[in-house]
Design a protein around this motif. Structure first.
Motif, PDB file in Angstrom:
ATOM      1  N   ASP A 144      -5.639  -0.106  -0.535  1.00  0.00           N
ATOM      2  CA  ASP A 144      -5.085   0.612   0.617  1.00  0.00           C
ATOM      3  C   ASP A 144      -4.006  -0.193   1.317  1.00  0.00           C
ATOM      4  O   ASP A 144      -4.108  -1.414   1.458  1.00  0.00           O
ATOM      5  CB  ASP A 144      -6.183   0.938   1.634  1.00  0.00           C
ATOM      6  N   THR A 196      -2.348   0.484   4.990  1.00  0.00           N
ATOM      7  CA  THR A 196      -2.454   1.351   6.157  1.00  0.00           C
ATOM      8  C   THR A 196      -1.315   1.083   7.126  1.00  0.00           C
ATOM      9  O   THR A 196      -1.092  -0.054   7.536  1.00  0.00           O
ATOM     10  CB  THR A 196      -3.802   1.127   6.872  1.00  0.00           C
ATOM     11  N   THR A 216       0.133   2.293  10.875  1.00  0.00           N
ATOM     12  CA  THR A 216      -0.199   2.986  12.114  1.00  0.00           C
ATOM     13  C   THR A 216       1.080   3.137  12.924  1.00  0.00           C
ATOM     14  O   THR A 216       1.849   2.188  13.056  1.00  0.00           O
ATOM     15  CB  THR A 216      -1.243   2.182  12.921  1.00  0.00           C
ATOM     16  N   THR A 219       0.523  -2.751  10.574  1.00  0.00           N
ATOM     17  CA  THR A 219      -0.340  -2.791   9.389  1.00  0.00           C
ATOM     18  C   THR A 219      -1.102  -4.105   9.423  1.00  0.00           C
ATOM     19  O   THR A 219      -0.575  -5.108   9.923  1.00  0.00           O
ATOM     20  CB  THR A 219       0.470  -2.658   8.085  1.00  0.00           C
ATOM     21  N   ARG A 228      -2.552   3.023  -2.309  1.00  0.00           N
ATOM     22  CA  ARG A 228      -2.689   4.209  -1.466  1.00  0.00           C
ATOM     23  C   ARG A 228      -2.115   3.868  -0.093  1.00  0.00           C
ATOM     24  O   ARG A 228      -2.589   2.940   0.571  1.00  0.00           O
ATOM     25  CB  ARG A 228      -4.156   4.611  -1.330  1.00  0.00           C
ATOM     26  N   ARG A 268      -1.895   4.855   3.586  1.00  0.00           N
ATOM     27  CA  ARG A 268      -2.603   5.646   4.594  1.00  0.00           C
ATOM     28  C   ARG A 268      -1.815   5.571   5.886  1.00  0.00           C
ATOM     29  O   ARG A 268      -1.473   4.478   6.335  1.00  0.00           O
ATOM     30  CB  ARG A 268      -4.015   5.097   4.812  1.00  0.00           C
ATOM     31  N   LEU A 273      -1.778   6.420   9.887  1.00  0.00           N
ATOM     32  CA  LEU A 273      -2.622   6.739  11.035  1.00  0.00           C
ATOM     33  C   LEU A 273      -1.731   6.990  12.252  1.00  0.00           C
ATOM     34  O   LEU A 273      -0.845   6.185  12.553  1.00  0.00           O
ATOM     35  CB  LEU A 273      -3.587   5.590  11.336  1.00  0.00           C
ATOM     36  N   THR A 327       0.007   6.629  -3.967  1.00  0.00           N
ATOM     37  CA  THR A 327      -0.506   7.900  -3.471  1.00  0.00           C
ATOM     38  C   THR A 327      -0.527   7.859  -1.958  1.00  0.00           C
ATOM     39  O   THR A 327      -0.498   6.810  -1.366  1.00  0.00           O
ATOM     40  CB  THR A 327      -1.905   8.206  -4.035  1.00  0.00           C
TER      41      THR A 327
END
Length: 147
Positions: free
Chosen positions: A5, A7, A9, A21, A109, A111, A113, A147
């Motif tokens: 992952d 991530t 934000t 991140t 991936r 992500r 937020l 993804t």
């Protein structure tokens, strides 16, 4: 396929965005950036993306090599969005995570937020983000191991 992952934000802070991140040690990397588009420009871009998405799978939309004025516009705007939302330190962490995943034979991936108070940031068409650098060299949404 298993994934690592990454991530991101997003949070509004006045006329800027805070993009953050966690790094590999769990510490937050936080960068303040200027939004790449006005709300009106976001809506126009989103409308163009939605129009292109309704075309058949055989269309030239979102191809690796732009074949039309629309393709070139989506690539240009996608690069502007990517460059704004991946400032230097975040981009470096993204690269490290990508290569970690690649070396571990995993996908990456992304992500995103967004706080409820910043739901308007969800209007950014992140699916058109475009990275010109290797190994991606195309829209992130089309790159096989992301993804």
């Amino acid at each position: 396929m298993k994934f690592v992952d990454f991530t991101l934000t997003f949070k509004s802070l006045g006329d800027q965005l805070l993009v953050s991140t966690p790094d590999s040690g769990g510490r937050a990397i936080v960068e303040a950036v200027l939004p790449p588009f006005s709300l009106e420009q976001i809506e126009l871009l989103r409308a163009k993306v939605e129009l292109e998405a309704t075309k058949t799978a055989d269309s030239t939309s979102f191809r690796h090599v732009p074949e039309s004025e629309t393709d070139l516009m989506l690539e240009t705007r996608g690069a502007e969005l990517f460059n704004a939302l991946f400032p230097d330190r975040i981009l470096e962490e993204f690269r490290q995570r990508y290569w970690q995943a690649h070396n571990d034979q995993k996908g990456l991936r992304i992500r995103v937020l967004i706080a409820k108070v910043d739901q308007h940031l969800g209007a950014y068409p992140i699916e058109v983000m475009y990275s010109s650098e290797a190994p991606i060299g195309q829209h992130l949404a089309l790159f096989g191991s992301l993804t």
